[in-house]
Design a protein around this motif. Structure first.
Motif, PDB file in Angstrom:
ATOM      1  N   LYS A 144       0.811  -1.295   0.009  1.00  0.00           N
ATOM      2  CA  LYS A 144       0.084  -0.132  -0.005  1.00  0.00           C
ATOM      3  C   LYS A 144       1.026   1.376   0.001  1.00  0.00           C
ATOM      4  O   LYS A 144       0.349   2.192  -0.119  1.00  0.00           O
ATOM      5  CB  LYS A 144      -0.822  -0.037   1.159  1.00  0.00           C
ATOM      6  N   ILE A 145       2.185   1.072   0.253  1.00  0.00           N
ATOM      7  CA  ILE A 145       2.991   2.239   0.381  1.00  0.00           C
ATOM      8  C   ILE A 145       3.623   2.596  -0.938  1.00  0.00           C
ATOM      9  O   ILE A 145       4.126   1.760  -1.697  1.00  0.00           O
ATOM     10  CB  ILE A 145       4.285   1.993   1.374  1.00  0.00           C
ATOM     11  N   LYS A 146       3.261   3.842  -1.266  1.00  0.00           N
ATOM     12  CA  LYS A 146       3.670   4.599  -2.679  1.00  0.00           C
ATOM     13  C   LYS A 146       4.963   5.268  -2.613  1.00  0.00           C
ATOM     14  O   LYS A 146       5.505   5.505  -3.785  1.00  0.00           O
ATOM     15  CB  LYS A 146       2.517   5.298  -3.080  1.00  0.00           C
ATOM     16  N   GLY A 147       5.589   5.562  -1.493  1.00  0.00           N
ATOM     17  CA  GLY A 147       6.696   6.470  -1.426  1.00  0.00           C
ATOM     18  C   GLY A 147       7.372   6.277  -0.129  1.00  0.00           C
ATOM     19  O   GLY A 147       6.579   6.026   0.985  1.00  0.00           O
ATOM     20  N   VAL A 148       8.726   6.483  -0.087  1.00  0.00           N
ATOM     21  CA  VAL A 148       9.545   6.576   1.113  1.00  0.00           C
ATOM     22  C   VAL A 148      10.441   8.064   1.107  1.00  0.00           C
ATOM     23  O   VAL A 148      10.925   8.371   0.163  1.00  0.00           O
ATOM     24  CB  VAL A 148      10.375   5.343   1.325  1.00  0.00           C
ATOM     25  N   ILE A 149      10.343   8.836   2.175  1.00  0.00           N
ATOM     26  CA  ILE A 149      11.306   9.907   2.504  1.00  0.00           C
ATOM     27  C   ILE A 149      12.182   9.525   3.483  1.00  0.00           C
ATOM     28  O   ILE A 149      11.763   9.345   4.763  1.00  0.00           O
ATOM     29  CB  ILE A 149      10.262  10.988   2.787  1.00  0.00           C
TER      30      ILE A 149
END
Length: 457
Positions: A144-149
Motif C-alpha cells: 500500500k505504500i507508494k513512496g518513502v522519504i
C-alpha cells in the motif's frame, strides 16, 4: 463511515471527534490517543488549513527514532501545508523491532483511514536515522505504500527491496556518516529501475531542514501526476521547476558544482514529461567547462573515492577486531583517528567533510555494536568497544564510566584510574555521577582516585 463533524465556527477550522477531542486545522497536535486505547498508543497529527472531508487526501506517516511524533510532524508541516497532505507521527514507533513496529503501523494506518478520507494512491512513509530504515522496511512489506522519504539512512540489512512498488527520496547531510550509504542506496535502486533520488543538505546526522522535506513532498507529488494518479497540472510543474532551478543557481554560487549537476540530472528526469529540458543539459556543460568549478568537481571526486576505500577498510578491520577482540589494534585505530582529525583541521573542504563522516562512522560502529551486549558474558568485547568509542569521541563520557566499572570489577585499578583521569581531562564535571555509579565502590576508596577528584573537581 467517518466519525467526525465540523464544529460550529466562522472559519470551520476545528474538527470535533466522537471521542470528544479537537483537531485544529493548520496546527500540529502533539498528542491524540488511539480510539482503541487498550495499548495506550497515540500519535501527533497535522491537517492542512484547506482540509475538507468531501475530498480524499494523501498522507505521510512519519517515524522518529525516539518515538517523538510531534518532532517528525512539525518537520513536515510546512510541506504538508504547501502541497495539501495529512501528516501523522507515531508516538510508539521507533527504530526497534521491525515486526512490532510494523504491527503498530498497521493499527495506526487503519485508524487514520477510518477517521479521515485518505487517497490510497498517496500513502507515504518517512523517518529519520534508524526510523528511516524502518520506513523503508514498511514500504517493502506493505504493497500500500507508494513512496518513502528516508532521512539520513537507507535500508535495513534484514529487508531489501525486490519489487519496484514505491518511489524513494533520500535526504542526507553532507557531513553525515551515512552519506556514502545513501548514495549507494539511490544508485542501487536506480539500477533496478526504481524512481529514486537524493537531496543533500549542509549538516550532520540530524532531521533535515524543512526546505528539503518540502522539496521531497513536491517531488512525490509531481510523480503522482506523471503516473496519472492525479490530474496533470503544468502550472504546478512549472512552479516546482523554477524553484529547483533557483536552487541550482544557489548551489553554483556556493561553488557546489557536483550537487548542482546532480540536481540538473534529477530535473531532466522529473520534468521531461512536461516541457523541454535540453537547456538543463547545456547548463550542466557550462558548469563542467568553468575552470574553478571543474577543479572543485575533481577535488570532490577524489575525496569521495578515498572515503569509499577507507570506509570499506574500516568496516572490515573493525569486524575482524571484534571477532578476535584484538586489543593491540587499538593503537592502530588511535593513529587512524589522528589522521582523520588532521583532515578535519585541514584546508581542503572535501577532505574535512570526509574526515568528519569517517570519524563519526567509527563512533557509530562502536556504539551500535556495544548496544545490547551483556557485559557479564562479553566482558572483553564490551571493554574493547568502550575504549574504541573514547578514541572516536573523547567526550563519550558514558564510555569512560563503563571502562571504569569493568576494570574496577577485575580490580585492575591502573586501567580504572587512567580512564578516570582521561574522563576528567576531557571536561567531565558531574561529581555526583562518579559517586553514584554502580560497580565502582572499590575504585572510589583508592587514594589515587580521591586525589584525582581533588585535582580536577
Amino acid at each position: 463511515m467517518k466519525i467526525f463533524l465540523y464544529a460550529i465556527s466562522i472559519c470551520f477550522s476545528t474538527i470535533v471527534y466522537a471521542q470528544e477531542f479537537r483537531i485544529h486545522k493548520g496546527q500540529v497536535i502533539d498528542f491524540v490517543a488511539m480510539v482503541n486505547d487498550s495499548l495506550k498508543e497515540s500519535y501527533s497529527i497535522y491537517l492542512p488549513k484547506s482540509f475538507d472531508e468531501q475530498k480524499k487526501w494523501p498522507v505521510i506517516y512519519v517515524f522518529d527514532p525516539e518515538k517523538d511524533g510531534k518532532k517528525g510532524v512539525s518537520a513536515f508541516s510546512e510541506g504538508a501545508e504547501k502541497f495539501g497532505y495529512i501528516v501523522v507521527g507515531s508516538n510508539n514507533i521507533d527504530d526497534g523491532s521491525p515486526q512490532l513496529n510494523f504491527r503498530a503501523f498497521q493499527r495506526l494506518s487503519k485508524e487514520i483511514s477510518t477517521l479521515f478520507p485518505i487517497d490510497e494512491s498517496g500513502v507515504y512513509v518517512a523517518g529519520f536515522s534508524g526510523a528511516a530504515r524502518l520506513a523503508s522496511s514498511i514500504a517493502i512489506l506493505s504493497s500500500k505504500i507508494k513512496g518513502v522519504i528516508a532521512c539520513n539512512a537507507g535500508f535495513s540489512s534484514a529487508y531489501q527491496p525486490r519489487k519496484n512498488t514505491f518511489s524513494f527520496v533520500g535526504i542526507v547531510g553532507d557531513t553525515d556518516f551515512n552519506f556514502v550509504e545513501l548514495q549507494n542506496t539511490v544508485a542501487f535502486l536506480k539500477r533496478r529501475k526504481f524512481e529514486a533520488e537524493l537531496f543533500v543538505f549542509e549538516g550532520e546526522h540530524e532531521w533535515p531542514p524543512k526546505f528539503y522535506l518540502t522539496k521531497a513532498i513536491g517531488s512525490l507529488e509531481l510523480k503522482r501526476m506523471t503516473k496519472g494518479e492525479k490530474e496533470k497540472d503544468e502550472t504546478f510543474a512549472k512552479t516546482l521547476y523554477e524553484e529547483d532551478y533557483r536552487n541550482v543557481q544557489s548551489l553554483i554560487s556556493k561553488q557546489q558544482p557536483t550537487r548542482a549537476i546532480e540536481e540538473l540530472d534529477r530535473m531532466r528526469t522529473s520534468y521531461r514529461f512536461y516541457f523541454e529540458v535540453d537547456s538543463l543539459k547545456n547548463k550542466e556543460r557550462s558548469i563542467r567547462r568553468t575552470p574553478i568549478l571543474r577543479k572543485k568537481i575533481s577535488s570532490e571526486r577524489q575525496a569521495l573515492a578515498e572515503e569509499r576505500l577507507r570506509r570499506l577498510d574500516y568496516i572490515d578491520i573493525f569486524s575482524e577486531d571484534i571477532d578476535t577482540i584484538f586489543m593491540d589494534n587499538l593503537g592502530w585505530w588511535e593513529s587512524e583517528i589522528k589522521i582523520l582529525d588532521e583532515l578535519i583541521k585541514g584546508e581542503n573542504k572535501e577532505k574535512q567533510k570526509m574526515g568528519k563522516r569517517l570519524k563519526d562512522l567509527l563512533y557509530q560502529l562502536g556504539t551500535e555494536t556495544a548496544e545490547g551486549l551483556d557485559a557479564g558474558k562479553y566482558k572483553e568485547k564490551v571493554l574493547y568497544l568502550q575504549i574504541f568509542r573514547t578514541l572516536a569521541d573523547p567526550k563519550a563520557y558514558d564510555a569512560y564510566l563503563k571502562i571504569m566499572v569493568l576494570s574496577s570489577r577485575d580490580q585492575n585499578f591502573d586501567m580504572a584510574l587512567y580512564y578516570t583521569e582521561e574522563l576528567l581531562k576531557n571536561g567531565f564535571k558531574d561529581k555526583d555521577k562518579l559517586y553514584e555509579e554502580q560497580g565502582m565502590s572499590l575504585l572510589r576508596i583508592q587514594p589515587e582516585f580521591i586525589e584525582l577528584i581533588r585535582k580536577y573537581l
